[in-house]
Design an enzyme around this catalytic site. Structure first.
Site, short mmCIF file in Angstrom:
data_model
loop_
_atom_site.label_atom_id
_atom_site.label_comp_id
_atom_site.label_asym_id
_atom_site.label_seq_id
_atom_site.Cartn_x
_atom_site.Cartn_y
_atom_site.Cartn_z
N CYS A 178 0.86 -1.17 0.00
CA CYS A 178 0.00 0.00 0.00
C CYS A 178 0.90 1.22 0.00
O CYS A 178 2.12 1.10 0.11
CB CYS A 178 -0.86 -0.01 1.24
SG CYS A 178 -1.65 -1.60 1.48
N ARG A 198 1.18 1.71 -6.02
CA ARG A 198 1.42 0.73 -4.95
C ARG A 198 0.13 0.02 -4.54
O ARG A 198 0.16 -0.89 -3.72
CB ARG A 198 1.98 1.44 -3.72
CG ARG A 198 3.29 2.15 -3.96
CD ARG A 198 3.72 2.88 -2.71
NE ARG A 198 4.15 1.94 -1.71
CZ ARG A 198 5.40 1.58 -1.49
NH1 ARG A 198 6.36 2.11 -2.21
NH2 ARG A 198 5.71 0.72 -0.56
N TRP A 213 -3.68 -1.93 -1.34
CA TRP A 213 -3.67 -3.13 -2.19
C TRP A 213 -3.95 -4.27 -1.24
O TRP A 213 -3.14 -4.58 -0.36
CB TRP A 213 -2.30 -3.29 -2.85
CG TRP A 213 -2.26 -4.46 -3.80
CD1 TRP A 213 -2.68 -4.46 -5.10
CD2 TRP A 213 -1.75 -5.77 -3.53
NE1 TRP A 213 -2.47 -5.70 -5.65
CE2 TRP A 213 -1.90 -6.53 -4.71
CE3 TRP A 213 -1.19 -6.38 -2.42
CZ2 TRP A 213 -1.51 -7.86 -4.81
CZ3 TRP A 213 -0.80 -7.71 -2.52
CH2 TRP A 213 -0.96 -8.43 -3.71
N ASN A 238 1.41 -0.09 5.98
CA ASN A 238 1.82 -0.83 4.78
C ASN A 238 2.65 -2.01 5.25
O ASN A 238 3.56 -1.84 6.06
CB ASN A 238 2.66 0.08 3.87
CG ASN A 238 3.23 -0.69 2.69
OD1 ASN A 238 2.60 -1.62 2.20
ND2 ASN A 238 4.42 -0.31 2.27
N GLY A 239 2.34 -3.21 4.75
CA GLY A 239 3.10 -4.40 5.14
C GLY A 239 2.16 -5.50 5.57
O GLY A 239 0.96 -5.47 5.25
N GLU A 244 8.37 -12.76 -21.23
CA GLU A 244 8.10 -11.38 -20.86
C GLU A 244 6.93 -10.83 -21.68
O GLU A 244 6.05 -10.15 -21.16
CB GLU A 244 9.38 -10.55 -21.06
CG GLU A 244 9.26 -9.06 -20.87
CD GLU A 244 8.74 -8.64 -19.50
OE1 GLU A 244 8.68 -9.47 -18.58
OE2 GLU A 244 8.36 -7.46 -19.36
N LYS A 261 3.43 -9.48 -20.21
CA LYS A 261 2.89 -8.14 -20.50
C LYS A 261 1.44 -8.25 -20.96
O LYS A 261 0.58 -7.54 -20.49
CB LYS A 261 3.68 -7.45 -21.63
CG LYS A 261 5.00 -6.82 -21.33
CD LYS A 261 5.03 -5.70 -20.36
CE LYS A 261 5.06 -6.20 -18.94
NZ LYS A 261 6.34 -6.36 -18.33
N GLU A 319 -0.98 -9.41 -18.05
CA GLU A 319 -1.23 -8.52 -16.92
C GLU A 319 -2.04 -7.28 -17.27
O GLU A 319 -2.76 -6.77 -16.44
CB GLU A 319 0.05 -8.17 -16.14
CG GLU A 319 1.00 -7.22 -16.79
CD GLU A 319 2.22 -6.93 -15.92
OE1 GLU A 319 2.09 -6.82 -14.70
OE2 GLU A 319 3.31 -6.78 -16.50
N HIS A 343 5.69 -31.26 -27.75
CA HIS A 343 5.59 -32.07 -26.53
C HIS A 343 4.33 -31.75 -25.73
O HIS A 343 4.23 -32.10 -24.57
CB HIS A 343 6.84 -31.87 -25.66
CG HIS A 343 8.10 -32.28 -26.35
ND1 HIS A 343 8.39 -33.58 -26.65
CD2 HIS A 343 9.13 -31.54 -26.86
CE1 HIS A 343 9.54 -33.65 -27.30
NE2 HIS A 343 10.01 -32.41 -27.44
N LYS A 358 2.35 -1.97 -8.28
CA LYS A 358 3.66 -1.78 -8.87
C LYS A 358 4.76 -2.38 -8.03
O LYS A 358 5.66 -3.05 -8.52
CB LYS A 358 3.88 -0.28 -9.07
CG LYS A 358 5.22 0.08 -9.70
CD LYS A 358 5.22 -0.29 -11.15
CE LYS A 358 6.55 -0.03 -11.82
NZ LYS A 358 6.67 -0.80 -13.07
O1 M6R Z 1 10.36 -3.99 -8.61
P1 M6R Z 1 10.72 -5.36 -9.09
O2 M6R Z 1 11.47 -5.36 -10.38
O3 M6R Z 1 11.43 -6.18 -8.05
O4 M6R Z 1 9.32 -6.07 -9.37
C1 M6R Z 1 9.24 -7.42 -9.72
C2 M6R Z 1 7.88 -7.76 -10.28
O5 M6R Z 1 6.89 -7.56 -9.31
C3 M6R Z 1 7.54 -6.94 -11.52
O6 M6R Z 1 8.51 -7.07 -12.49
C4 M6R Z 1 6.18 -7.40 -12.10
O7 M6R Z 1 6.29 -8.69 -12.61
C5 M6R Z 1 5.71 -6.41 -13.18
N1 M6R Z 1 4.35 -6.03 -12.95
C6 M6R Z 1 5.75 -6.97 -14.55
O8 M6R Z 1 5.33 -6.06 -15.51
#
Ligand code: M6R
Length: 607
Positions: free
Chosen positions: A2, A27, A74, A98-99, A481, A485, A488, A504, A602
């Site tokens: 958060c 966040r 969050w 937060n935590g 990757e 993308k 998500e 396979h 994020k």
């Molecule tokens: O801040 P970080 O690079 O450690 O974050 C890792 C992942 O949470 C981050 O890359 C996440 O997978 C992204 N949303 C991908 O787009």
């Protein structure tokens, strides 16, 4: 995960706090709330949904106050709802957190026995009641905070206010980022300097176990033994335009187009005429690198994909074996540490709880040294690693990581070259790579021009439920990757496979309803990849291929998009770009909230 913020000022703080929340929405953004100290009560307002809804209510109600705390959430414990939103109240105390409080059930049981009633399903509410309980015996919020945190297990950044304390905010930190922003006749606290970017450029980063009291005139930090302690003030200039979208529709779009500059900034000052410069990972790093025998990478999500590409480079350029692990798994498999292993974490935010926990675990083991590739210089990961390379990508706000990834790759290439140099390996290749790296921002620019071509295939993907991504060698992590993308931000289910694995199992999925996106660069695997794609064609599959001139495959159903010419080793960076653009436009077409996709945040500061 958060965002928390607090302010003590000689002016009204309601608007400042809401503005700060907006900047921390990356966040978490499923609910938001604010608590403001008023003459003889605390105004507490909580809303379900994004910060703008809280803002609308604030505009309507116009509460006045010079001391307050606020939160954007969050959800971890308890669904997104008004009741579960912060600030939580217990009598005269209001808190934001937060935590994760790991022992909250145990504490809750004790507090219920002591007569407290719980309004929410959150772990955080125990903090409010604990503070209230300790205030009864101590009669002071700071003393109550010192006592309360002794009982908490887990990660926390807390800010609290009390009715009887009209001038003072009390905060505490453990394993969750928290800082004080130092202003003129006002002081602040926040979980991210970004939240305070329009208020100050002077920050005091708190350490684990720290508690602090903050008034408009001053602040005082106390360490875990309750002794007053002086922490350094760091100046950070966060350019305001770095946190606005400018001419772009979304932060993600802006960040995709910032990549030529971002990559140029990563390599800036690191390259000599024919070789990488010494000690670019910090003083003494070249000396440490000369003792390396192995590398252990640890990261999450997109950053993990960067590590997987890095493995190919380290084995080819520095000729040393490399292991790559999910940060969330690494320390639970009781890893064996071989002599001479460098422990490398990769993270955009530098605050990802799993990655940070892995680093702390590794510090107890026999690693040669620890190194992080990170985008946030003030982050916990950067501060706790022995060697660091900052990617200098500038703030990345979109939840979907784009420029952070390509700059991590550039940083990993610099690391592979630096280690090769310290180990006296592959000098000729390094010389070539220096020139190719310098040219990289230009090739990225060229690649961004493919946007219109990519747009033409978007409608054929945006209406599907599934997608398959194929690549080989170092392009397998790139298609992983690409699939990440797409899923998500567009919520289309996407899976990535090494193209050779198709027969396979996943080949069974291929029909005219599943777009198959493939990367076909020119390299030693081209022929093999083209044969794999023929298998898709033979089953009536629709192919969308990004490839080099010579790697061209004749496509009847689908499209072939030709990529600009580029260096073979740096091609993974270039081939990432069209997959980002594709995901972006597919999400736009589906109308998702792509900068803040559902269920995600994020910076993942909880395990
Ligand atoms: O801040 P970080 O690079 O450690 O974050 C890792 C992942 O949470 C981050 O890359 C996440 O997978 C992204 N949303 C991908 O787009």
């Amino acid at each position: 995960m958060c965002g928390i913020i607090g302010a003590a000022s000689s002016r009204n703080v309601g608007k400042l706090l809401v503005q700060g929340l907006h900047k921390m929405e990356y966040r978490g953004y499923d609910s938001a709330g604010i608590a403001l100290h008023q003459k003889d009560n605390i105004f507490n307002l909580r809303t379900l949904g994004k910060v703008s809804l809280l803002e609308d209510e604030m505009i309507e109600q116009r509460p006045k106050s010079k001391l307050g705390i606020a939160h954007t959430r969050w959800a971890t414990h308890g669904k997104p709802s008004k009741k579960n939103a912060h600030p939580h109240e217990s009598g005269e105390v209001n808190i934001v957190h937060n935590g994760i409080i790991e022992n909250y059930l145990e504490l809750k049981e004790k507090l219920v026995q002591a007569g407290y009633t719980f309004e929410s399903e959150t772990d955080s509410e125990v903090i409010a009641h604990l503070l209230h309980q300790h205030f009864q015996s101590k009669g002071d919020l700071l003393a109550a905070m010192h006592e309360a945190i002794k009982e908490l297990d887990g990660a926390f950044a807390i800010a609290a206010i009390h009715i009887k304390d009209k001038n003072r905010l009390v905060v505490a930190r453990n394993k969750s980022p928290l800082l004080i922003g130092v202003g003129l006749e006002e002081n602040f606290a926040a979980s991210d300097p970004l939240a305070l970017s329009q208020l100050t450029n002077e920050f005091v980063f708190l350490e684990d176990g720290d508690v602090a009291e903050i008034t408009k005139e001053s602040y005082q930090v106390f360490d875990r033994k309750n002794s007053p302690i002086s922490r350094d003030v760091t100046e950070i200039d966060i350019a305001v335009n770095a946190v606005t979208k400018g001419e772009y529709s979304h932060f993600m779009e802006k960040e995709i187009y910032e990549q030529p500059n971002a990559v140029a900034n990563t390599i800036d000052g690191k390259l000599g005429d024919d070789d990488v410069l010494d000690n670019i990972f910090g003083l003494g790093s070249s000396e440490v690198f000369s003792k390396i025998k192995r590398i252990q990478f640890v990261a999450c999500g997109t950053s993990l994909h960067a590590g997987k590409v890095g493995r190919f480079w380290f084995e080819q350029i520095a000729k040393i074996p490399c292991y790559v692990d999910f940060a969330s798994e690494y320390r639970y498999r009781d890893p064996l540490v071989e002599e001479g292993t460098l422990f490398v974490t990769i993270s955009q935010s530098g605050e990802t709880a799993d990655t940070l926990a892995a680093l702390r675990y590794a510090q107890e083991k026999d690693y040669l040294s620890t190194l992080s590739i990170c985008n946030v210089p003030t982050s916990s990961l950067a501060r706790e690693s022995e060697h660091v390379l900052f990617t200098n990508a500038g703030p990345e706000i979109g939840v979907a990581s784009t420029k952070a990834f390509t700059t991590q790759l550039a940083g990993l290439m610099l690391l592979a070259m630096s280690i090769a140099k310290s180990l006296n390996k592959d000098k000729q290749n390094r010389k070539k790579l220096v020139h190719e790296l310098r040219n990289l921002p230009k090739v990225i620019e060229e690649t961004l021009k493919l946007s219109n071509e990519i747009l033409s295939i978007v409608p054929n993907i945006a209406d599907k439920h599934n997608a398959l991504f194929l690549g080989r060698g170092m392009f397998f992590p790139i298609v992983q990757e690409g699939a990440l993308k797409l899923k998500e931000i567009s919520y289309i289910h996407a899976e990535a496979y090494p193209a050779g694995e198709l027969k396979h199992g996943p080949l069974a999925l291929v029909d005219d309803q599943i777009p198959v996106v493939a990367l076909s660069p020119e390299n030693t695997l081209t022929e093999k990849l083209v044969s794999n794609l023929e298998e898709v064609k033979a089953r009536g599959g629709t192919l969308y291929v990004f490839g080099g001139e010579k790697a061209k495959i004749k496509i009847e159903r689908g499209e072939y998009i030709q990529m600009p010419e580029c260096s073979e080793l740096l091609a993974p960076i270039i081939y990432t770009i069209p997959l980002q653009i594709l995901a972006y436009h597919v999400a736009c077409q589906r109308g998702t909230d792509l900068d803040q996709p559902r269920n995600l945040a994020k910076s993942v500061t909880v395990e």
